[in-house]
Design a protein around this motif. Sequence first.
Motif, PDB file in Angstrom:
ATOM      1  N   VAL B 134      19.707 -43.352  88.940  1.00  0.00           N
ATOM      2  CA  VAL B 134      19.867 -42.871  90.317  1.00  0.00           C
ATOM      3  C   VAL B 134      19.318 -41.445  90.437  1.00  0.00           C
ATOM      4  CG1 VAL B 134      21.531 -42.349  92.141  1.00  0.00           C
ATOM      5  CG2 VAL B 134      21.921 -44.301  90.605  1.00  0.00           C
ATOM      6  N   PRO B 135      18.359 -41.207  91.349  1.00  0.00           N
ATOM      7  CA  PRO B 135      17.819 -39.853  91.516  1.00  0.00           C
ATOM      8  C   PRO B 135      18.838 -38.912  92.164  1.00  0.00           C
ATOM      9  CG  PRO B 135      16.922 -41.319  93.197  1.00  0.00           C
ATOM     10  CD  PRO B 135      17.748 -42.177  92.268  1.00  0.00           C
ATOM     11  N   ILE B 136      18.915 -37.686  91.628  1.00  0.00           N
ATOM     12  CA  ILE B 136      19.838 -36.682  92.174  1.00  0.00           C
ATOM     13  C   ILE B 136      19.029 -35.688  93.012  1.00  0.00           C
ATOM     14  CG2 ILE B 136      21.549 -34.909  91.634  1.00  0.00           C
ATOM     15  CD1 ILE B 136      21.982 -36.455  88.956  1.00  0.00           C
ATOM     16  N   HIS B 137      19.347 -35.624  94.301  1.00  0.00           N
ATOM     17  CA  HIS B 137      18.634 -34.754  95.234  1.00  0.00           C
ATOM     18  C   HIS B 137      19.468 -33.518  95.552  1.00  0.00           C
ATOM     19  CE1 HIS B 137      15.824 -38.058  96.248  1.00  0.00           C
ATOM     20  NE2 HIS B 137      16.895 -38.832  96.173  1.00  0.00           N
ATOM     21  N   ASP B 138      18.761 -32.514  96.062  1.00  0.00           N
ATOM     22  CA  ASP B 138      19.414 -31.317  96.588  1.00  0.00           C
ATOM     23  C   ASP B 138      20.185 -31.709  97.855  1.00  0.00           C
ATOM     24  OD1 ASP B 138      20.088 -28.861  97.690  1.00  0.00           O
ATOM     25  OD2 ASP B 138      18.174 -27.928  97.113  1.00  0.00           O
ATOM     26  N   VAL B 139      21.433 -31.264  97.957  1.00  0.00           N
ATOM     27  CA  VAL B 139      22.201 -31.567  99.173  1.00  0.00           C
ATOM     28  C   VAL B 139      21.467 -31.094 100.428  1.00  0.00           C
ATOM     29  CG1 VAL B 139      24.577 -31.727  98.327  1.00  0.00           C
ATOM     30  CG2 VAL B 139      23.589 -29.483  98.778  1.00  0.00           C
ATOM     31  N   ALA B 140      20.644 -30.042 100.286  1.00  0.00           N
ATOM     32  CA  ALA B 140      19.926 -29.514 101.449  1.00  0.00           C
ATOM     33  C   ALA B 140      18.972 -30.545 102.051  1.00  0.00           C
ATOM     34  CB  ALA B 140      19.156 -28.251 101.055  1.00  0.00           C
ATOM     35  N   GLU B 141      18.559 -31.514 101.225  1.00  0.00           N
ATOM     36  CA  GLU B 141      17.623 -32.544 101.714  1.00  0.00           C
ATOM     37  C   GLU B 141      18.329 -33.826 102.106  1.00  0.00           C
ATOM     38  OE1 GLU B 141      14.942 -33.005  98.439  1.00  0.00           O
ATOM     39  OE2 GLU B 141      14.478 -30.856  98.436  1.00  0.00           O
ATOM     40  N   ALA B 142      19.655 -33.794 102.068  1.00  0.00           N
ATOM     41  CA  ALA B 142      20.421 -35.038 102.182  1.00  0.00           C
ATOM     42  C   ALA B 142      20.134 -35.813 103.463  1.00  0.00           C
ATOM     43  CB  ALA B 142      21.914 -34.737 102.064  1.00  0.00           C
ATOM     44  N   VAL B 143      20.146 -35.131 104.604  1.00  0.00           N
ATOM     45  CA  VAL B 143      20.020 -35.854 105.879  1.00  0.00           C
ATOM     46  C   VAL B 143      18.717 -36.650 105.918  1.00  0.00           C
ATOM     47  CG1 VAL B 143      19.887 -35.619 108.389  1.00  0.00           C
ATOM     48  CG2 VAL B 143      21.523 -34.237 107.101  1.00  0.00           C
ATOM     49  N   ASP B 144      17.616 -36.015 105.485  1.00  0.00           N
ATOM     50  CA  ASP B 144      16.326 -36.724 105.472  1.00  0.00           C
ATOM     51  C   ASP B 144      16.357 -37.906 104.513  1.00  0.00           C
ATOM     52  OD1 ASP B 144      15.257 -35.039 107.321  1.00  0.00           O
ATOM     53  OD2 ASP B 144      14.260 -33.729 105.865  1.00  0.00           O
ATOM     54  N   VAL B 145      16.847 -37.667 103.292  1.00  0.00           N
ATOM     55  CA  VAL B 145      16.870 -38.736 102.286  1.00  0.00           C
ATOM     56  C   VAL B 145      17.731 -39.905 102.772  1.00  0.00           C
ATOM     57  CG1 VAL B 145      17.568 -39.353  99.930  1.00  0.00           C
ATOM     58  CG2 VAL B 145      16.463 -37.147 100.368  1.00  0.00           C
ATOM     59  N   LEU B 146      18.888 -39.592 103.351  1.00  0.00           N
ATOM     60  CA  LEU B 146      19.796 -40.643 103.839  1.00  0.00           C
ATOM     61  C   LEU B 146      19.115 -41.495 104.906  1.00  0.00           C
ATOM     62  CD1 LEU B 146      23.050 -38.493 104.155  1.00  0.00           C
ATOM     63  CD2 LEU B 146      22.744 -40.404 102.572  1.00  0.00           C
ATOM     64  N   ARG B 147      18.411 -40.820 105.818  1.00  0.00           N
ATOM     65  CA  ARG B 147      17.760 -41.550 106.917  1.00  0.00           C
ATOM     66  C   ARG B 147      16.592 -42.390 106.400  1.00  0.00           C
ATOM     67  NH1 ARG B 147      19.566 -41.232 111.716  1.00  0.00           N
ATOM     68  NH2 ARG B 147      21.036 -39.597 112.323  1.00  0.00           N
ATOM     69  N   GLU B 148      15.780 -41.770 105.519  1.00  0.00           N
ATOM     70  CA  GLU B 148      14.624 -42.505 104.987  1.00  0.00           C
ATOM     71  C   GLU B 148      15.068 -43.711 104.157  1.00  0.00           C
ATOM     72  OE1 GLU B 148      12.280 -39.595 102.863  1.00  0.00           O
ATOM     73  OE2 GLU B 148      11.994 -38.482 104.738  1.00  0.00           O
ATOM     74  N   SER B 149      16.140 -43.552 103.405  1.00  0.00           N
ATOM     75  CA  SER B 149      16.591 -44.652 102.528  1.00  0.00           C
ATOM     76  C   SER B 149      17.483 -45.633 103.277  1.00  0.00           C
ATOM     77  CB  SER B 149      17.353 -44.091 101.329  1.00  0.00           C
ATOM     78  OG  SER B 149      16.702 -42.981 100.789  1.00  0.00           O
ATOM     79  N   ARG B 150      17.780 -45.346 104.547  1.00  0.00           N
ATOM     80  CA  ARG B 150      18.634 -46.222 105.373  1.00  0.00           C
ATOM     81  C   ARG B 150      19.955 -46.530 104.666  1.00  0.00           C
ATOM     82  NH1 ARG B 150      16.147 -48.476 109.628  1.00  0.00           N
ATOM     83  NH2 ARG B 150      13.922 -48.056 109.889  1.00  0.00           N
ATOM     84  N   ILE B 151      20.624 -45.468 104.222  1.00  0.00           N
ATOM     85  CA  ILE B 151      21.896 -45.600 103.512  1.00  0.00           C
ATOM     86  C   ILE B 151      22.999 -45.989 104.495  1.00  0.00           C
ATOM     87  CG2 ILE B 151      23.651 -44.343 102.187  1.00  0.00           C
ATOM     88  CD1 ILE B 151      21.052 -44.789 100.628  1.00  0.00           C
ATOM     89  N   GLU B 152      23.857 -46.928 104.096  1.00  0.00           N
ATOM     90  CA  GLU B 152      24.906 -47.431 104.982  1.00  0.00           C
ATOM     91  C   GLU B 152      26.300 -46.940 104.602  1.00  0.00           C
ATOM     92  OE1 GLU B 152      23.543 -51.878 105.972  1.00  0.00           O
ATOM     93  OE2 GLU B 152      23.302 -51.255 103.884  1.00  0.00           O
ATOM     94  N   LEU B 153      26.537 -46.794 103.304  1.00  0.00           N
ATOM     95  CA  LEU B 153      27.858 -46.373 102.844  1.00  0.00           C
ATOM     96  C   LEU B 153      27.728 -45.064 102.059  1.00  0.00           C
ATOM     97  CD1 LEU B 153      29.256 -49.771 101.390  1.00  0.00           C
ATOM     98  CD2 LEU B 153      29.402 -48.956 103.743  1.00  0.00           C
ATOM     99  N   GLY B 154      28.711 -44.197 102.189  1.00  0.00           N
ATOM    100  CA  GLY B 154      28.699 -42.944 101.452  1.00  0.00           C
ATOM    101  C   GLY B 154      29.964 -42.779 100.626  1.00  0.00           C
ATOM    102  N   VAL B 155      29.824 -42.125  99.469  1.00  0.00           N
ATOM    103  CA  VAL B 155      30.984 -41.838  98.620  1.00  0.00           C
ATOM    104  C   VAL B 155      31.023 -40.336  98.371  1.00  0.00           C
ATOM    105  CG1 VAL B 155      32.096 -42.253  96.399  1.00  0.00           C
ATOM    106  CG2 VAL B 155      30.824 -44.106  97.506  1.00  0.00           C
ATOM    107  N   ILE B 156      32.153 -39.718  98.702  1.00  0.00           N
ATOM    108  CA  ILE B 156      32.318 -38.272  98.512  1.00  0.00           C
ATOM    109  C   ILE B 156      33.162 -38.034  97.261  1.00  0.00           C
ATOM    110  CG2 ILE B 156      33.266 -36.145  99.486  1.00  0.00           C
ATOM    111  CD1 ILE B 156      32.744 -37.288 102.276  1.00  0.00           C
ATOM    112  N   ALA B 157      32.564 -37.367  96.269  1.00  0.00           N
ATOM    113  CA  ALA B 157      33.256 -37.115  94.994  1.00  0.00           C
ATOM    114  C   ALA B 157      33.177 -35.626  94.667  1.00  0.00           C
ATOM    115  CB  ALA B 157      32.632 -37.960  93.880  1.00  0.00           C
ATOM    116  N   ILE B 158      33.608 -34.807  95.625  1.00  0.00           N
ATOM    117  CA  ILE B 158      33.586 -33.351  95.443  1.00  0.00           C
ATOM    118  C   ILE B 158      34.932 -32.791  95.863  1.00  0.00           C
ATOM    119  CG2 ILE B 158      31.102 -33.090  95.746  1.00  0.00           C
ATOM    120  CD1 ILE B 158      31.542 -32.447  98.617  1.00  0.00           C
TER     121      ILE B 158
END
Lengths: 214, 214
Positions: B134-158
Motif C-alpha cells: 500500500v503506497p503511503i502518501h503525504d496527508v497534504a495530498e490526501a483530498v486529491d488522492v482520495l478523489r482520483e482513487s474513488r475511495i469509498e471507505l476511510g479508516v482513521i488510526a491516529i
Amino acid sequence: MASKKTSGKKVPQTTVYRMSLYYRALKQMLGNGITTTSSAALSEAVGFTDAQIRKDLAYFGQFGVPGRGYEVENLLEAIASVLGINRRWKVALVGVGHLGYALLAYKGFKDQGFDICCAFDNDPDKIGKTWEGVPIHDVAEAVDVLRESRIELGVIAIPEAAAQNALDMLVAGGVKSILTFAPGRLHVPPDVRVRRVDLAMELEWLSYHATSIA
Amino acid sequence: MASKKTSGKKVPQTTVYRMSLYYRALKQMLGNGITTTSSAALSEAVGFTDAQIRKDLAYFGQFGVPGRGYEVENLLEAIASVLGINRRWKVALVGVGHLGYALLAYKGFKDQGFDICCAFDNDPDKIGKTWEGVPIHDVAEAVDVLRESRIELGVIAIPEAAAQNALDMLVAGGVKSILTFAPGRLHVPPDVRVRRVDLAMELEWLSYHATSIA
C-alpha cells in the motif's frame, strides 16, 4: 444477548455499550465544569433518544431527580460501578506484534482503569525487554507469571492459528475474561468469557449501511 | 439504533452484527464441505438461539425451505448481498503508526472484500514508501488522492487530537463511511456515517461481566 440481572430484567448487550458512551459523555461534561444534566442534554451529547437513555439507566436504579435531572458526578460514579471501572484491573497481553504494540501504547486503557501489567511473546528479540513500561515475558513462562501477578483480564493479539493456545494458556493462568482480536471460532470453557473484536466486521457494518444508502 | 428498511421493519444494529457472524460460520461450513444446514446447526456454530437466527434472517427475506433448511451457498450469497460484501470496496487508511501498520497487515480486510488502496501519514520517513503493498502518501495530498482513487471507505488510526482533521479530509475527498479508532466526539456531516471502535469499551464489556460474576 442478555446477562446480569439487576432490576429483575435482563440487561441487553447494547445497553452495556451505551452505558460506556454515557460514561464518556458525562466525564467530558464534568471536565467542562457541568455538574448537573438531563436525559435531554445527555441525548444531545451521545445521539441516542432521551427515552432510550432513561430506559438504559432504569436497569440499574433510580439516578435522577424528576424535574431536576442528574448530578453528573453521582451518575458517573454509579455508571463506573455498573461497568466495574470504579477500580483498577490487571491485564495481560499475548502477542507484541504491531497490534500488540499499539495496544501497549493505547492510553485509553489506563485512563479507564485497565493496567497492562505484563505481555507475552515467543520472539527472543522481544523477550526480556520492557515496552511502554510493560515487561515482555516468554510465553513458556506465561502460566506462572499470570498466577503470580494475579491477572484478571487477558488480551489476545496474535494470528488465528495460535489463538487457541493463547486462550488455553490464559485460562491455565487463572484468567476468565478475555478480549481477542483473532478471527475464527475458539473452544471456550463454560466459566470463561470471551469478547471478540473482528475488525472486518466493523467495516461490514459500514458496507451494510453504504449499500442501503445507494 | 436502527436503519435500512427491508421487510417493512427496521433492522436492529445487533442483527447486522449477527449477520456478519452467520456469514463467517456458513463460510466455514462450506469450507468443510457442508452444503445444506438448519437454524439449529447454525445456532450451534454461532451460539445464538435458532429462533434469533430465523428472526434475523426474516428481516431480509425467506431463505430456507421449511423442513429442508438452508442451502449454505445460497444463504452465503444472500447475506453477502445484505452486508454489501458481494463486491469489493476501496478503503483509505489515515495514520500509519503501530495501529495503522497492524491494519495494513490485517488479512481479514482483504478476505472480506475490503482493499486498503492508499494510506496517509505526515511522517517524512514514511511518505513515498509502500508497506504491505500500500503506497503511503503525504496527508497534504490526501483530498486529491482520495478523489482520483474513488475511495469509498476511510479508516482513521491516529490520536484523538488529529482525528477531526482526518475526518474532514476524508469527507473533502468524497468518503462518506468512516471507521475510527480515535476516542472523543467528532463533528460529522449529516450525510456521513462514522463507526467508532473504542478498545477501552471492549474491555469495559468484560469488566461489566466480570463484576456481575463476582
